[in-house]
Design an enzyme around this catalytic site. Structure first.
Site, PDB file in Angstrom:
ATOM      1  N   TYR A 131       5.145  23.417  11.369  1.00 51.30           N
ATOM      2  CA  TYR A 131       5.982  23.601  12.559  1.00 51.30           C
ATOM      3  C   TYR A 131       5.186  23.091  13.757  1.00 51.30           C
ATOM      4  O   TYR A 131       4.065  23.532  13.970  1.00 51.30           O
ATOM      5  CB  TYR A 131       6.208  25.070  12.879  1.00 51.30           C
ATOM      6  CG  TYR A 131       6.808  25.978  11.876  1.00 51.30           C
ATOM      7  CD1 TYR A 131       7.994  26.638  12.175  1.00 51.30           C
ATOM      8  CD2 TYR A 131       6.183  26.263  10.663  1.00 51.30           C
ATOM      9  CE1 TYR A 131       8.542  27.540  11.285  1.00 51.30           C
ATOM     10  CE2 TYR A 131       6.741  27.151   9.770  1.00 51.30           C
ATOM     11  CZ  TYR A 131       7.911  27.788  10.089  1.00 51.30           C
ATOM     12  OH  TYR A 131       8.450  28.684   9.214  1.00 51.30           O
ATOM     13  N   LYS A 147       9.566  43.061   6.987  1.00 49.37           N
ATOM     14  CA  LYS A 147      10.028  42.790   8.353  1.00 49.37           C
ATOM     15  C   LYS A 147      11.300  41.949   8.334  1.00 49.37           C
ATOM     16  O   LYS A 147      12.275  42.281   9.005  1.00 49.37           O
ATOM     17  CB  LYS A 147       8.916  42.074   9.118  1.00 49.37           C
ATOM     18  CG  LYS A 147       9.263  41.697  10.534  1.00 49.37           C
ATOM     19  CD  LYS A 147       7.993  41.223  11.219  1.00 49.37           C
ATOM     20  CE  LYS A 147       8.214  40.006  12.020  1.00 49.37           C
ATOM     21  NZ  LYS A 147       6.987  39.503  12.630  1.00 49.37           N
ATOM     22  N   ASP A 148      11.303  40.861   7.559  1.00 52.97           N
ATOM     23  CA  ASP A 148      12.480  39.991   7.533  1.00 52.97           C
ATOM     24  C   ASP A 148      13.669  40.649   6.842  1.00 52.97           C
ATOM     25  O   ASP A 148      14.813  40.393   7.193  1.00 52.97           O
ATOM     26  CB  ASP A 148      12.150  38.657   6.862  1.00 52.97           C
ATOM     27  CG  ASP A 148      11.294  37.761   7.754  1.00 52.97           C
ATOM     28  OD1 ASP A 148      11.155  38.051   8.955  1.00 52.97           O
ATOM     29  OD2 ASP A 148      10.759  36.761   7.237  1.00 52.97           O
ATOM     30  N   LYS A 167      11.199  24.014  18.150  1.00 55.48           N
ATOM     31  CA  LYS A 167      10.388  23.844  16.942  1.00 55.48           C
ATOM     32  C   LYS A 167      10.791  22.559  16.247  1.00 55.48           C
ATOM     33  O   LYS A 167      11.968  22.210  16.220  1.00 55.48           O
ATOM     34  CB  LYS A 167      10.631  24.986  15.941  1.00 55.48           C
ATOM     35  CG  LYS A 167      10.311  26.361  16.420  1.00 55.48           C
ATOM     36  CD  LYS A 167      10.676  27.382  15.352  1.00 55.48           C
ATOM     37  CE  LYS A 167      10.493  28.799  15.853  1.00 55.48           C
ATOM     38  NZ  LYS A 167      10.890  29.788  14.846  1.00 55.48           N
ATOM     39  N   ARG A 198      11.829  33.091   4.511  1.00 58.96           N
ATOM     40  CA  ARG A 198      11.155  33.399   5.782  1.00 58.96           C
ATOM     41  C   ARG A 198      12.175  33.265   6.902  1.00 58.96           C
ATOM     42  O   ARG A 198      12.816  32.245   7.046  1.00 58.96           O
ATOM     43  CB  ARG A 198       9.980  32.458   6.018  1.00 58.96           C
ATOM     44  CG  ARG A 198       8.829  32.707   5.062  1.00 58.96           C
ATOM     45  CD  ARG A 198       7.626  31.881   5.465  1.00 58.96           C
ATOM     46  NE  ARG A 198       6.546  32.028   4.518  1.00 58.96           N
ATOM     47  CZ  ARG A 198       5.447  32.733   4.737  1.00 58.96           C
ATOM     48  NH1 ARG A 198       5.279  33.361   5.884  1.00 58.96           N
ATOM     49  NH2 ARG A 198       4.501  32.791   3.817  1.00 58.96           N
ATOM     50  N   ARG A 231       0.812  -1.219   0.000  1.00 59.04           N
ATOM     51  CA  ARG A 231       0.000   0.000   0.000  1.00 59.04           C
ATOM     52  C   ARG A 231       0.844   1.267   0.000  1.00 59.04           C
ATOM     53  O   ARG A 231       0.375   2.323  -0.360  1.00 59.04           O
ATOM     54  CB  ARG A 231      -0.908   0.021   1.233  1.00 59.04           C
ATOM     55  CG  ARG A 231      -1.871  -1.145   1.290  1.00 59.04           C
ATOM     56  CD  ARG A 231      -2.521  -1.242   2.644  1.00 59.04           C
ATOM     57  NE  ARG A 231      -1.494  -1.585   3.647  1.00 59.04           N
ATOM     58  CZ  ARG A 231      -1.729  -1.661   4.949  1.00 59.04           C
ATOM     59  NH1 ARG A 231      -2.918  -1.388   5.445  1.00 59.04           N
ATOM     60  NH2 ARG A 231      -0.753  -1.992   5.787  1.00 59.04           N
ATOM     61  N   GLN A 247       1.316  24.163  19.808  1.00 60.30           N
ATOM     62  CA  GLN A 247       0.807  24.775  18.584  1.00 60.30           C
ATOM     63  C   GLN A 247       1.381  24.060  17.375  1.00 60.30           C
ATOM     64  O   GLN A 247       2.510  23.575  17.416  1.00 60.30           O
ATOM     65  CB  GLN A 247       1.296  26.229  18.537  1.00 60.30           C
ATOM     66  CG  GLN A 247       0.255  27.260  18.279  1.00 60.30           C
ATOM     67  CD  GLN A 247       0.814  28.663  18.466  1.00 60.30           C
ATOM     68  OE1 GLN A 247       0.469  29.310  19.420  1.00 60.30           O
ATOM     69  NE2 GLN A 247       1.636  29.130  17.569  1.00 60.30           N
ATOM     70  N   HIS A 264      13.777  33.831  12.608  1.00 60.23           N
ATOM     71  CA  HIS A 264      12.889  34.154  13.708  1.00 60.23           C
ATOM     72  C   HIS A 264      13.260  33.359  14.952  1.00 60.23           C
ATOM     73  O   HIS A 264      13.730  32.228  14.858  1.00 60.23           O
ATOM     74  CB  HIS A 264      11.436  33.825  13.346  1.00 60.23           C
ATOM     75  CG  HIS A 264      10.953  34.528  12.136  1.00 60.23           C
ATOM     76  ND1 HIS A 264      10.128  33.936  11.212  1.00 60.23           N
ATOM     77  CD2 HIS A 264      11.178  35.779  11.667  1.00 60.23           C
ATOM     78  CE1 HIS A 264       9.855  34.788  10.240  1.00 60.23           C
ATOM     79  NE2 HIS A 264      10.493  35.922  10.495  1.00 60.23           N
ATOM     80  N   ASN A 281       1.919  25.195  13.384  1.00 57.69           N
ATOM     81  CA  ASN A 281       1.812  26.305  12.447  1.00 57.69           C
ATOM     82  C   ASN A 281       2.075  25.798  11.040  1.00 57.69           C
ATOM     83  O   ASN A 281       2.828  24.841  10.844  1.00 57.69           O
ATOM     84  CB  ASN A 281       2.822  27.398  12.802  1.00 57.69           C
ATOM     85  CG  ASN A 281       2.630  27.897  14.213  1.00 57.69           C
ATOM     86  OD1 ASN A 281       1.518  28.040  14.697  1.00 57.69           O
ATOM     87  ND2 ASN A 281       3.719  28.139  14.901  1.00 57.69           N
TER      88      ASN A 281
END
Length: 179
Positions: free
Chosen positions: A132, A167-168, A72, A59, A23, A46, A62, A48
């Site tokens: 994440y 921002k980045d 993470k 990205r 399968r 969380q 951070h 994300n």
């Protein structure tokens, strides 16, 4: 799951231990007890999702400062990314060092990013999606970042970013930033 520690203390590449049959395959992508048995963080609050329309979208970098630092675990579920982790822990033997790894839908790898490290990625394909799992809630007041091309880290990206947020693009040099 197969855990391979990296040169950054606390960071691991996680590969699936596939159980294959006619399968396809079945594999565990995360397990509270397997992480805990290895002394790895296993608290998750969380999940994300980052969807990126275009190849060479950048990205990051951070991270969150104490007391909201987060572990993470990232996995690319569609497309591919060049993921970079930078150790920002002043007491660490690998402070200011970085690692890079390709995460893709086809290699099924995950990257565990420990607290005190910053993370960024550059998409290598259109329509790329990354999930994440994180250990701490997003706290805007604790958010910090470093610029993708900060000279303090000399990261060799595979391509120039074609898409990057204001921002980045605008994070200050690490050496003068409010950390």
């Amino acid at each position: 799951m197969l855990f391979t520690p990296t040169k950054i203390n606390g960071a691991s590449v996680i590969e699936l231990e596939k159980h294959v049959d006619d399968r396809g395959f079945f594999a565990r992508g995360w397990c509270w007890s397997e992480f805990g048995d290895r002394g790895l963080p296993n608290r998750l609050v969380q999940m994300n999702i980052s969807f990126n329309r275009f190849k060479h979208t950048l990205r990051g970098f951070h991270y969150q400062v104490a007391p909201y630092q987060e572990d993470k675990m990232l996995r690319c579920v569609r497309g591919a990314v060049y993921d970079v982790l930078v150790d920002l822990r002043p007491g660490s033997a690998t402070y200011r060092s970085h690692i890079a790894i390709e995460l893709s839908a086809s290699n099924y790898r995950s990257l565990l990013v420990p607290k005190g490290c910053a993370n960024a990625f550059l998409t290598l394909a259109d329509e790329t999606e990354v999930t994440y799992l994180v250990s701490e809630f997003y706290t805007p007041a604790a958010e910090r970042g470093i610029r993708w091309n900060d000279p303090a880290f000399s990261i060799g990206w595979p391509a120039e970013p074609a898409v990057i947020s204001d921002k980045d693009r605008s994070w200050p040099d690490y050496d003068v930033a409010d950390r």
